[in-house]
Structure formats: structure tokens, C-alpha cells
Design a protein around this motif. Structure first.
Motif, PDB file in Angstrom:
ATOM      1  N   VAL A   1       3.571   7.536  -1.024  1.00 34.60           N
ATOM      2  CA  VAL A   1       2.875   7.559  -2.310  1.00 34.60           C
ATOM      3  C   VAL A   1       1.909   6.390  -2.412  1.00 34.60           C
ATOM      4  CG1 VAL A   1       3.181   7.321  -4.809  1.00 34.60           C
ATOM      5  CG2 VAL A   1       4.704   8.820  -3.503  1.00 34.60           C
ATOM      6  N   ALA A   2       2.348   5.201  -1.971  1.00 39.58           N
ATOM      7  CA  ALA A   2       1.498   4.012  -2.062  1.00 39.58           C
ATOM      8  C   ALA A   2       0.235   4.173  -1.207  1.00 39.58           C
ATOM      9  CB  ALA A   2       2.285   2.785  -1.624  1.00 39.58           C
ATOM     10  N   ILE A   3       0.417   4.650   0.029  1.00 39.58           N
ATOM     11  CA  ILE A   3      -0.744   4.831   0.919  1.00 39.58           C
ATOM     12  C   ILE A   3      -1.689   5.894   0.368  1.00 39.58           C
ATOM     13  CG2 ILE A   3      -1.438   5.594   3.215  1.00 39.58           C
ATOM     14  CD1 ILE A   3       1.181   4.377   4.278  1.00 39.58           C
ATOM     15  N   PHE A   4      -1.117   6.979  -0.155  1.00 37.01           N
ATOM     16  CA  PHE A   4      -1.946   8.051  -0.710  1.00 37.01           C
ATOM     17  C   PHE A   4      -2.767   7.553  -1.901  1.00 37.01           C
ATOM     18  CE2 PHE A   4      -2.597  11.544  -3.704  1.00 37.01           C
ATOM     19  CZ  PHE A   4      -3.202  12.487  -2.890  1.00 37.01           C
ATOM     20  N   LEU A   5      -2.141   6.780  -2.778  1.00 37.44           N
ATOM     21  CA  LEU A   5      -2.854   6.278  -3.955  1.00 37.44           C
ATOM     22  C   LEU A   5      -3.915   5.248  -3.582  1.00 37.44           C
ATOM     23  CD1 LEU A   5       0.043   5.935  -6.568  1.00 37.44           C
ATOM     24  CD2 LEU A   5      -1.723   7.704  -6.443  1.00 37.44           C
ATOM     25  N   ILE A   6      -3.618   4.421  -2.564  1.00 38.67           N
ATOM     26  CA  ILE A   6      -4.616   3.446  -2.130  1.00 38.67           C
ATOM     27  C   ILE A   6      -5.861   4.148  -1.611  1.00 38.67           C
ATOM     28  CG2 ILE A   6      -5.122   1.722  -0.358  1.00 38.67           C
ATOM     29  CD1 ILE A   6      -2.272   0.714  -0.667  1.00 38.67           C
ATOM     30  N   VAL A   7      -5.639   5.219  -0.832  1.00 40.15           N
ATOM     31  CA  VAL A   7      -6.773   5.967  -0.279  1.00 40.15           C
ATOM     32  C   VAL A   7      -7.545   6.669  -1.384  1.00 40.15           C
ATOM     33  CG1 VAL A   7      -7.408   7.892   1.226  1.00 40.15           C
ATOM     34  CG2 VAL A   7      -5.677   6.252   1.963  1.00 40.15           C
ATOM     35  N   GLN A   8      -6.837   7.250  -2.352  1.00 39.33           N
ATOM     36  CA  GLN A   8      -7.479   8.033  -3.396  1.00 39.33           C
ATOM     37  C   GLN A   8      -8.085   7.165  -4.506  1.00 39.33           C
ATOM     38  OE1 GLN A   8      -7.957  11.434  -3.525  1.00 39.33           O
ATOM     39  NE2 GLN A   8      -7.175  11.448  -1.404  1.00 39.33           N
ATOM     40  N   LEU A   9      -7.344   6.166  -4.960  1.00 35.29           N
ATOM     41  CA  LEU A   9      -7.776   5.386  -6.122  1.00 35.29           C
ATOM     42  C   LEU A   9      -8.451   4.076  -5.758  1.00 35.29           C
ATOM     43  CD1 LEU A   9      -4.592   5.853  -8.362  1.00 35.29           C
ATOM     44  CD2 LEU A   9      -6.695   7.221  -8.361  1.00 35.29           C
ATOM     45  N   ARG A  10      -8.172   3.569  -4.574  1.00 35.84           N
ATOM     46  CA  ARG A  10      -8.713   2.286  -4.124  1.00 35.84           C
ATOM     47  C   ARG A  10      -8.464   1.191  -5.167  1.00 35.84           C
ATOM     48  NH1 ARG A  10     -11.786   3.524   0.281  1.00 35.84           N
ATOM     49  NH2 ARG A  10     -12.485   5.692   0.441  1.00 35.84           N
ATOM     50  N   SER A  11      -7.245   1.203  -5.691  1.00 37.23           N
ATOM     51  CA  SER A  11      -6.884   0.233  -6.724  1.00 37.23           C
ATOM     52  C   SER A  11      -5.458  -0.246  -6.470  1.00 37.23           C
ATOM     53  CB  SER A  11      -6.981   0.861  -8.118  1.00 37.23           C
ATOM     54  OG  SER A  11      -6.391   0.018  -9.081  1.00 37.23           O
ATOM     55  N   PHE A  12      -5.350  -1.499  -6.042  1.00 32.17           N
ATOM     56  CA  PHE A  12      -4.026  -2.047  -5.770  1.00 32.17           C
ATOM     57  C   PHE A  12      -3.220  -2.230  -7.055  1.00 32.17           C
ATOM     58  CE2 PHE A  12      -6.242  -3.238  -1.876  1.00 32.17           C
ATOM     59  CZ  PHE A  12      -5.293  -2.902  -0.915  1.00 32.17           C
ATOM     60  N   LEU A  13      -3.926  -2.472  -8.166  1.00 33.01           N
ATOM     61  CA  LEU A  13      -3.226  -2.634  -9.433  1.00 33.01           C
ATOM     62  C   LEU A  13      -2.542  -1.340  -9.854  1.00 33.01           C
ATOM     63  CD1 LEU A  13      -2.502  -4.284 -11.929  1.00 33.01           C
ATOM     64  CD2 LEU A  13      -4.689  -3.593 -12.943  1.00 33.01           C
ATOM     65  N   MET A  14      -3.257  -0.222  -9.785  1.00 31.93           N
ATOM     66  CA  MET A  14      -2.669   1.060 -10.165  1.00 31.93           C
ATOM     67  C   MET A  14      -1.575   1.485  -9.175  1.00 31.93           C
ATOM     68  SD  MET A  14      -5.932   3.231 -11.562  1.00 31.93           S
ATOM     69  CE  MET A  14      -4.852   4.429 -12.306  1.00 31.93           C
ATOM     70  N   VAL A  15      -1.778   1.164  -7.891  1.00 33.40           N
ATOM     71  CA  VAL A  15      -0.753   1.491  -6.897  1.00 33.40           C
ATOM     72  C   VAL A  15       0.514   0.687  -7.174  1.00 33.40           C
ATOM     73  CG1 VAL A  15      -0.126   1.302  -4.465  1.00 33.40           C
ATOM     74  CG2 VAL A  15      -2.382   2.173  -5.115  1.00 33.40           C
ATOM     75  N   ALA A  16       0.338  -0.608  -7.470  1.00 33.81           N
ATOM     76  CA  ALA A  16       1.495  -1.448  -7.772  1.00 33.81           C
ATOM     77  C   ALA A  16       2.221  -0.926  -9.009  1.00 33.81           C
ATOM     78  CB  ALA A  16       1.059  -2.890  -7.985  1.00 33.81           C
ATOM     79  N   GLY A  17       1.457  -0.500 -10.022  1.00 34.47           N
ATOM     80  CA  GLY A  17       2.080   0.053 -11.221  1.00 34.47           C
ATOM     81  C   GLY A  17       2.839   1.333 -10.942  1.00 34.47           C
ATOM     82  N   ALA A  18       2.260   2.222 -10.107  1.00 34.83           N
ATOM     83  CA  ALA A  18       2.931   3.486  -9.779  1.00 34.83           C
ATOM     84  C   ALA A  18       4.213   3.243  -8.984  1.00 34.83           C
ATOM     85  CB  ALA A  18       1.972   4.375  -8.980  1.00 34.83           C
ATOM     86  N   VAL A  19       4.148   2.343  -7.993  1.00 38.61           N
ATOM     87  CA  VAL A  19       5.335   2.046  -7.184  1.00 38.61           C
ATOM     88  C   VAL A  19       6.422   1.414  -8.043  1.00 38.61           C
ATOM     89  CG1 VAL A  19       6.220   0.617  -5.306  1.00 38.61           C
ATOM     90  CG2 VAL A  19       4.071   1.870  -5.017  1.00 38.61           C
ATOM     91  N   LEU A  20       6.027   0.492  -8.917  1.00 40.29           N
ATOM     92  CA  LEU A  20       7.010  -0.143  -9.794  1.00 40.29           C
ATOM     93  C   LEU A  20       7.654   0.875 -10.728  1.00 40.29           C
ATOM     94  CD1 LEU A  20       8.377  -2.700 -10.723  1.00 40.29           C
ATOM     95  CD2 LEU A  20       6.450  -3.126 -12.279  1.00 40.29           C
TER      96      LEU A  20
END
Length: 306
Positions: free
Chosen positions: A280-299
């Protein structure tokens, strides 16, 4: 805008994380700041499931186990007087794969093969319950098993006297076994439907009596032995042996193997969960290019486990 994020999007991120964190904290607080794990098999089973039925059958085996212990001879009792022992047992259940009858020659031969493998397992004889035969002669208490009765050895002292030894090493006489089970009302070995009009049973069971010297070192060694028995023999026994007529299950009186299996399952699930979160983290990084949103989703995913 704030570095590419609208105030509304940031508000939604922090609100969702805050709400999830608050609910997780409240749940942990209610549990006394612990994460309780339900070790009871009954908590995961339906009331009418076959495994639940087998679990409840263990209770009836306890009485027969205690009766068997009382039959030990003087030497065994003297040993108990000098060395304090803890008594354990392992019960194996055999279910017919066709769902109809376990009391067949093919199934009984497979049960004997399995119990031979169990008794040959390294360290098994070290913990067997001792039985006094003669004042200075002791051996392992034989398993309370239909195999012992099915394959009794015979020795002929003379032309009129034949003695039997229930050691599982003789030849099978199936009709005689069924008649003996009827005569003795062998409910321990059969299901409740076994009777004169139905010489069949869906399952049978065996109990191996064991003993451990009551010291921390010996008790820990026995616990480790149970782990090895599970890991090296039992965990894949039905697949490795390729039994065609029986399915083997088991329960030990201290539930060492049961808890060990639960921890293995938990570790297995944690690995898959970590892999899913990483995906999920890798997919969101590729799609959103936002570490903040990825960190929020993983958390948010991690908080959902609490």
C-alpha cells in the motif's frame, strides 16, 4: 494552499488520524493497557463444530487418565516418593477421511504407523509414564489406544495356555476386535453410534501418558520437546505421511503445542500484514507522490489493528 495541500485536505488527514488514534487509545485503556489474546480454542469455534466436539471429549479422557496412573506398581510409587513428578499426556484423534468408519484394517494400519513414528521420535521415551512389571523392571506405560488392542501379541506357554500382550505388535483380527469393543462397551475408542447394529465409528483416539521430573530445568526441557514434536513431526503429518484413510489431530494436556501453533500463526499473519502495508505504501508513493499522505494512510492502517 500550503505546499500543494489545501487546508481542507490537511484537516481531513489529521482528523482521521486523530479519531483513529483516540479510538485506539480508548480501547487499549479499557483493556488495561494490554493486548489480550484468546488462547481458548472454544472462542474460535462454533458450538456444533467437529473440532469443538473433539475438544470436549478430552474431558472424559481425564478421568481414565487418572485411573491409569493409579495402576502403577510399587516401584513406580517408590520413584514418586523419592522424585517429585509432574504428569502430562498427549491425546491423538483419528478421523476417517471418508467420514464413515475408522475401524477398518487400512485405517488401523495407518494409525499404527503413526503411533510407531511418535514413539520413535527423539526424546519421546524420556518422558513416558513408567510402569512396574517386576520389582526391578520398569518400562513405558503402553498407550491407551485401539492399536494396542487391535494388534495384540500372543505367546503360547503350552498347548492350552495363551497369553496376550497388548503392545500393538501382533496381527490384526478385526472381527474379534469389534466383538471385544461391543463386549466392553468401548465408548473411549468409538463414537456414540457404535453398537450391535452399527459396527462403525467415525473416529477413535489414543492417549500417551507421560511424566516429567518437577524441576524448572526439566519442565522447560519438556516444553521444548513438545515444540520439537510439533515442528518436526506433527505440523505436516497428514501431508508428509500421505495417509489415505485417516486424519490426525492432537492436544497436549498443558497446551504447549497449541500455544506454539498460535504464535506461529500470529507470526505468519504479521509477515503478511507487513507485506500488505508495504505494498500500500509503495502504491501510494507512486500514485500520490506525497510522503505525508502515505505516512497518514499507513498510520491509519496500523491504528486499525488496535
Amino acid at each position: 494552499m500550503c505546499h500543494g495541500y489545501s487546508i481542507l485536505s490537511l484537516l481531513l488527514i489529521f482528523l482521521s488520524l486523530g479519531l483513529g488514534g483516540l479510538l485506539s487509545w480508548l480501547g487499549i485503556k479499557e483493556a488495561g493497557y494490554t493486548l489480550p489474546i484468546d488462547w481458548e480454542v472454544s472462542g474460535y469455534l462454533l458450538a456444533d463444530s467437529e473440532v469443538r466436539f473433539i475438544e470436549e471429549a478430552v474431558d472424559s479422557a481425564v478421568l481414565e487418565y487418572e485411573e491409569a496412573l493409579a495402576n502403577a506398581g510399587d516401584v513406580a510409587r517408590r520413584l514418586t516418593d523419592t522424585v517429585r513428578l509432574r504428569y502430562r499426556d498427549i491425546t491423538f484423534y483419528y478421523t476417517a477421511k471418508d467420514g464413515d468408519n475408522i475401524l477398518t484394517e487400512e485405517a488401523l494400519l495407518e494409525i499404527r504407523d503413526f503411533e510407531t513414528a511418535v514413539q520413535a521420535f527423539p526424546g519421546f521415551l524420556k518422558y513416558c509414564r513408567l510402569l512396574a512389571l517386576l520389582p526391578d523392571q520398569m518400562e513405558c506405560y503402553p498407550a491407551i489406544s485401539v492399536v494396542s488392542a487391535s494388534f495384540a501379541s500372543e505367546s503360547r506357554a503350552n498347548s492350552t495356555h495363551v497369553s496376550k500382550r497388548y503392545d500393538g505388535q501382533g496381527e490384526l483380527d478385526l472381527p474379534k476386535l469389534l466383538q471385544e469393543l461391543l463386549r466392553q462397551k468401548g465408548d473411549y475408542y468409538t463414537d456414540s453410534n457404535f453398537g450391535p447394529d452399527n459396527l462403525k465409528s467415525r473416529y477413535t483416539r489414543s492417549i500417551f501418558l507421560q511424566q516429567v521430573i518437577d524441576t524448572d530445568e526439566d519442565l522447560l526441557a519438556y516444553e521444548e520437546f513438545c515444540y520439537r514434536l510439533f515442528d518436526d513431526l506433527l505440523v505436516n503429518i497428514n501431508e508428509v505421511k500421505g495417509y489415505k484413510h485417516i486424519t490426525v489431530s492432537w492436544v497436549d494436556s498443558r497446551q504447549y503445542m497449541y500455544q506454539h501453533e498460535l504464535w506461529m500463526i500470529l507470526a505468519h499473519d504479521c509477515i503478511y500484514s507487513a507485506g500488505a502495508i508495504a505494498f500500500v505504501a509503495i502504491f501510494l508513493i507512486v500514485q500520490l507522490r506525497s510522503f505525508l499522505m502515505v505516512a497518514g494512510a499507513v498510520l491509519a492502517i496500523l491504528l486499525s489493528f488496535t
